[in-house]
Design a protein around this motif. Structure first.
Motif, PDB file in Angstrom:
ATOM      1  N   VAL A 150       0.860  -1.188   0.000  1.00 25.09           N
ATOM      2  CA  VAL A 150       0.000   0.000   0.000  1.00 25.09           C
ATOM      3  C   VAL A 150       0.895   1.236   0.000  1.00 25.09           C
ATOM      4  N   GLY A 151       0.290   2.390  -0.283  1.00 24.54           N
ATOM      5  CA  GLY A 151       1.078   3.617  -0.265  1.00 24.54           C
ATOM      6  C   GLY A 151       0.323   4.766  -0.890  1.00 24.54           C
ATOM      7  N   SER A 152       0.897   5.959  -0.739  1.00 25.72           N
ATOM      8  CA  SER A 152       0.240   7.160  -1.249  1.00 25.72           C
ATOM      9  C   SER A 152       0.950   7.844  -2.414  1.00 25.72           C
ATOM     10  N   PRO A 153       2.222   7.519  -2.747  1.00 28.62           N
ATOM     11  CA  PRO A 153       2.857   8.270  -3.847  1.00 28.62           C
ATOM     12  C   PRO A 153       2.183   7.988  -5.184  1.00 28.62           C
ATOM     13  N   PRO A 154       2.045   8.998  -6.037  1.00 23.86           N
ATOM     14  CA  PRO A 154       1.410   8.798  -7.342  1.00 23.86           C
ATOM     15  C   PRO A 154       2.205   7.820  -8.211  1.00 23.86           C
ATOM     16  N   LEU A 155       1.474   6.982  -8.935  1.00 25.92           N
ATOM     17  CA  LEU A 155       2.116   6.092  -9.910  1.00 25.92           C
ATOM     18  C   LEU A 155       2.808   6.886 -11.005  1.00 25.92           C
ATOM     19  N   ALA A 156       2.424   8.152 -11.152  1.00 25.97           N
ATOM     20  CA  ALA A 156       3.037   8.998 -12.175  1.00 25.97           C
ATOM     21  C   ALA A 156       4.503   9.264 -11.885  1.00 25.97           C
TER      22      ALA A 156
ATOM     23  N   LEU B 151      -5.590   2.490  -4.284  1.00 26.91           N
ATOM     24  CA  LEU B 151      -6.785   3.172  -3.804  1.00 26.91           C
ATOM     25  C   LEU B 151      -6.630   4.675  -3.958  1.00 26.91           C
ATOM     26  N   GLU B 152      -7.605   5.309  -4.601  1.00 22.33           N
ATOM     27  CA  GLU B 152      -7.531   6.756  -4.780  1.00 22.33           C
ATOM     28  C   GLU B 152      -7.638   7.493  -3.453  1.00 22.33           C
ATOM     29  N   GLN B 153      -8.250   6.851  -2.462  1.00 20.39           N
ATOM     30  CA  GLN B 153      -8.390   7.502  -1.156  1.00 20.39           C
ATOM     31  C   GLN B 153      -7.208   7.227  -0.241  1.00 20.39           C
ATOM     32  N   ALA B 154      -6.094   6.734  -0.797  1.00 22.50           N
ATOM     33  CA  ALA B 154      -4.915   6.410   0.030  1.00 22.50           C
ATOM     34  C   ALA B 154      -4.124   7.665   0.364  1.00 22.50           C
ATOM     35  N   THR B 155      -4.793   8.623   1.006  1.00 26.03           N
ATOM     36  CA  THR B 155      -4.118   9.821   1.491  1.00 26.03           C
ATOM     37  C   THR B 155      -3.505   9.507   2.846  1.00 26.03           C
ATOM     38  N   PRO B 156      -2.482  10.240   3.260  1.00 27.82           N
ATOM     39  CA  PRO B 156      -1.801   9.901   4.522  1.00 27.82           C
ATOM     40  C   PRO B 156      -2.715   9.686   5.730  1.00 27.82           C
TER      41      PRO B 156
ATOM     42  N   ILE C  91      -3.565   4.477   7.886  1.00 29.40           N
ATOM     43  CA  ILE C  91      -3.635   3.551   9.019  1.00 29.40           C
ATOM     44  C   ILE C  91      -4.819   2.599   8.841  1.00 29.40           C
ATOM     45  N   GLU C  92      -5.988   3.163   8.518  1.00 29.61           N
ATOM     46  CA  GLU C  92      -7.178   2.333   8.301  1.00 29.61           C
ATOM     47  C   GLU C  92      -6.984   1.384   7.128  1.00 29.61           C
ATOM     48  N   ILE C  93      -6.300   1.865   6.079  1.00 30.31           N
ATOM     49  CA  ILE C  93      -6.067   1.018   4.901  1.00 30.31           C
ATOM     50  C   ILE C  93      -5.158  -0.159   5.259  1.00 30.31           C
ATOM     51  N   ILE C  94      -4.107   0.106   6.023  1.00 31.55           N
ATOM     52  CA  ILE C  94      -3.212  -0.975   6.456  1.00 31.55           C
ATOM     53  C   ILE C  94      -3.992  -2.003   7.268  1.00 31.55           C
TER      54      ILE C  94
ATOM     55  N   ALA D  88      -2.737  10.842  12.937  1.00 33.23           N
ATOM     56  CA  ALA D  88      -4.074  10.263  12.776  1.00 33.23           C
ATOM     57  C   ALA D  88      -4.228   8.922  13.492  1.00 33.23           C
ATOM     58  N   MET D  89      -3.126   8.383  13.987  1.00 33.44           N
ATOM     59  CA  MET D  89      -3.156   7.047  14.588  1.00 33.44           C
ATOM     60  C   MET D  89      -3.870   7.079  15.938  1.00 33.44           C
ATOM     61  N   GLU D  90      -4.897   6.275  16.058  1.00 27.19           N
ATOM     62  CA  GLU D  90      -5.651   6.216  17.302  1.00 27.19           C
ATOM     63  C   GLU D  90      -5.121   5.104  18.197  1.00 27.19           C
ATOM     64  N   GLU D  91      -5.431   5.210  19.460  1.00 31.05           N
ATOM     65  CA  GLU D  91      -5.028   4.181  20.421  1.00 31.05           C
ATOM     66  C   GLU D  91      -5.597   2.832  19.987  1.00 31.05           C
ATOM     67  N   GLY D  92      -4.750   1.812  19.990  1.00 34.83           N
ATOM     68  CA  GLY D  92      -5.216   0.480  19.626  1.00 34.83           C
ATOM     69  C   GLY D  92      -5.165   0.181  18.142  1.00 34.83           C
ATOM     70  N   ALA D  93      -4.578   1.090  17.324  1.00 33.77           N
ATOM     71  CA  ALA D  93      -4.445   0.825  15.890  1.00 33.77           C
ATOM     72  C   ALA D  93      -3.688  -0.483  15.679  1.00 33.77           C
ATOM     73  N   ASP D  94      -4.191  -1.300  14.757  1.00 32.72           N
ATOM     74  CA  ASP D  94      -3.613  -2.623  14.533  1.00 32.72           C
ATOM     75  C   ASP D  94      -2.731  -2.620  13.293  1.00 32.72           C
ATOM     76  N   LEU D  95      -1.430  -2.506  13.521  1.00 32.53           N
ATOM     77  CA  LEU D  95      -0.473  -2.555  12.417  1.00 32.53           C
ATOM     78  C   LEU D  95       0.316  -3.861  12.446  1.00 32.53           C
ATOM     79  N   SER D  96      -0.275  -4.893  13.031  1.00 23.59           N
ATOM     80  CA  SER D  96       0.446  -6.161  13.207  1.00 23.59           C
ATOM     81  C   SER D  96       0.861  -6.796  11.889  1.00 23.59           C
ATOM     82  N   SER D  97       0.129  -6.514  10.812  1.00 22.15           N
ATOM     83  CA  SER D  97       0.471  -7.118   9.514  1.00 22.15           C
ATOM     84  C   SER D  97       1.694  -6.471   8.882  1.00 22.15           C
ATOM     85  N   LEU D  98       1.977  -5.205   9.239  1.00 19.28           N
ATOM     86  CA  LEU D  98       3.015  -4.435   8.559  1.00 19.28           C
ATOM     87  C   LEU D  98       4.412  -4.929   8.938  1.00 19.28           C
TER      88      LEU D  98
END
Length: 538
Positions: A240-246, A268-273, A277-280, A301-311
């Protein structure tokens, strides 16, 4: 020596710089057949390797397998060749936000032997026209939601053919309808490994974008080098990521790297910074690509309890990663943050930290196949610890369209990147500043990013950029442009507090004698701060 070209339209081969002006290419370990088509390698080639049923693309509410992507791109390639008359070597512009359809169009055009110019949705007709005229582009493939500026561009460019595609889930546009009638088998153009496949225009952080030309083999090299060695990409990975493919940072990180190894690319076009977190969490992402400013927004934007275990990897590039951002990320997530540096001229990252060797305020060591050194004005290698210009060579290198300023970038076989670095006694490289961002005040050399890192250590600072401004007594003084965190007021007392903070964090002579509070900093779409725009307004 270049191999035989499959291009009928020889524009790119004709407009390569003289080979005597190329950097020395270190191709040992990167062996490809004489005929190589990157589009085929990432689609049909992956199906042939047994990845047909693996997920290739995620986006627009569905998952597409490698077999589905292959069929889709083959149908599109038929349209390009049979309905639009695209010939091998023609330049094809693609205008879109990040979505699966943009990747499919890029792969299809590449399979048809075209030279692709990916562009961002924010560009206006006047900017698109410059690209079309500079690269003599014959065809444009455009998301129908973005046609207005593209058609305005076409009105200024005789002979430019424009066709629309649907970047949403509906696939209801002219290109899509034509593709439905086409077969799923396509005979990919047998391009040479050193035929140009991509023209990447620089992001304009210095205000003057230039066209950089990349071969089919270059697209494979960045995956078989950096992505294999540093990221160890596995078929189970989800990118995942936010940099343009361009931009080549985004194209590599969000398309080439996953597709080369049977992994999944989430587009995802909504992959803004703030949404990352939600996308991950939602897609169980394992690798994230974005810029330091985006990671700072993600932390906010990271809330308490954010689950980044996959990253398993957070890749940072595009501009230097300040130590406070690295430290905050590590403290909050515990996930490795791999800072690296690349350049559009060299296509992707060539210096990087590693999973087992990453640290703050350090850009790491050369990626496999690359060599780097720090040089002085005369080109001689500087002693360890001294700041100078970064020189790099490896399997990819600068080739400007029409040789524009080639001799400025390549000297004695080395790519001179425009970055000021120093190398420590253990061989690690540390970013000091862009060469243009070194500030000389009362005879002292001051690296703007070092001052920025010090400022970011203060709780009141959300973002900042440091520039040098003319001063009669000192030649230049350090000026800080500061975006405040919520709850702080930009007044004289806070400006003085920030100055005191910097004096305590680094050598006092480096403190900003001028502090300007602002609501936002000018940036490119890749998240790079455009300091030259701040300088223009001083």
């Amino acid at each position: 020596m270049l191999g035989p070209s499959a291009h009928q339209d020889t524009f790119t081969r004709d407009n390569l710089p003289d080979e005597a002006l190329w950097p020395e290419l270190l191709l040992a370990g990167f062996d490809y057949p004489e005929q190589l088509n990157a589009g085929w390698e990432l689609t049909d080639g992956m199906v042939a390797k047994g990845f047909g049923d693996h997920t290739a693309l995620i986006g627009n509410g569905r998952r597409r397998t490698y077999k589905e992507l292959t069929d889709w791109t083959n149908r599109l390639a038929h349209v390009l060749v049979e309905d639009l008359g695209v010939k091998p070597g023609n330049r094809v512009l693609i205008r879109s936000a990040n979505n699966p359809a943009m990747v499919a169009c890029w792969l299809a055009a590449t399979k048809a032997g075209a030279v692709v110019v990916n562009t961002m949705p924010m560009l206006r007709a006047v900017e698109l026209t410059k690209y079309v005229q500079t690269a003599e582009i014959s065809h444009a493939i455009c998301d129908t939601r973005l046609l207005e500026e593209m058609e305005a561009c076409a009105a200024e460019c005789d002979g430019l053919q424009v066709i629309g595609f649907d970047g949403t889930a509906n696939h209801d546009a002219e290109l899509d309808r034509l593709a439905l009638e086409k077969p799923v088998m396509f005979e990919t153009v047998a391009t040479s490994a050193d035929d140009v496949a991509l023209i990447g225009f620089t992001s304009g952080s210095t205000g003057q974008p230039k066209g950089t030309m990349h071969f089919h083999r270059d697209l494979m090299i960045i995956a078989d080098g950096y992505a294999r060695e540093v990221l160890d990409v596995q078929p189970s990975d989800v990118f995942v990521g936010s940099p343009p493919l361009a931009f080549t940072f985004g194209l590599g990180g969000l398309a080439i790297f996953p597709l080369r190894f049977g992994a999944a690319a989430t587009l995802l076009e909504q992959a803004t910074p703030p949404n990352m977190i939600e996308i991950i969490e939602t897609y169980k992402a394992t690798v994230c690509f974005t810029a330091p400013t985006a990671y700072r927004a993600m932390l906010a934007a990271m809330e308490e309890g954010a689950d980044l275990s996959s990253l398993r990897a957070a890749v940072s590039a595009g501009e230097t990663l300040p130590a406070p951002v690295y430290d905050a990320w590590m403290e909050k997530t515990g996930k490795p943050m791999l800072d690296g540096i690349g350049a559009t001229e060299l296509l992707h990252i060539f210096l990087s930290n590693r999973f087992d060797d990453h640290r703050p305020a350090c850009t790491g060591k050369p990626v496999t196949g690359y060599e780097a050194k720090v040089i002085g004005p005369d080109g001689a290698t500087l002693p360890r610890g001294e700041v100078g210009r970064l020189a790099v060579r490896g399997p990819t290198g600068c080739r400007y369209l029409r040789g524009d300023r080639q001799a400025d970038y390549v000297r004695d076989g080395w790519n001179i990147t425009g970055d000021a670095f120093w190398q420590d006694e253990d061989g690690y490289f540390h970013f000091a500043a862009r060469n243009d961002d070194m500030i000389i005040s009362s005879g002292y050399n001051i690296a703007g990013p070092e001052v920025e890192a010090a400022l970011l250590g203060h709780e009141a600072v959300a973002e900042c950029a440091v520039i040098g401004v003319a001063d009669e007594a000192r030649g230049e003084i350090v000026q800080a442009h500061v975006v405040l965190a919520e709850g702080f007021a930009g007044d004289a007392a806070l400006a003085e507090a920030l100055q005191t903070h910097v004096k305590a964090a680094i050598a006092p002579y480096k403190y900003p004698r001028s502090v300007v509070f602002t609501k936002a900093l000018p940036k490119t779409e890749t998240g790079k701060i455009q300091r030259f725009r701040l300088k223009e307004n001083t």
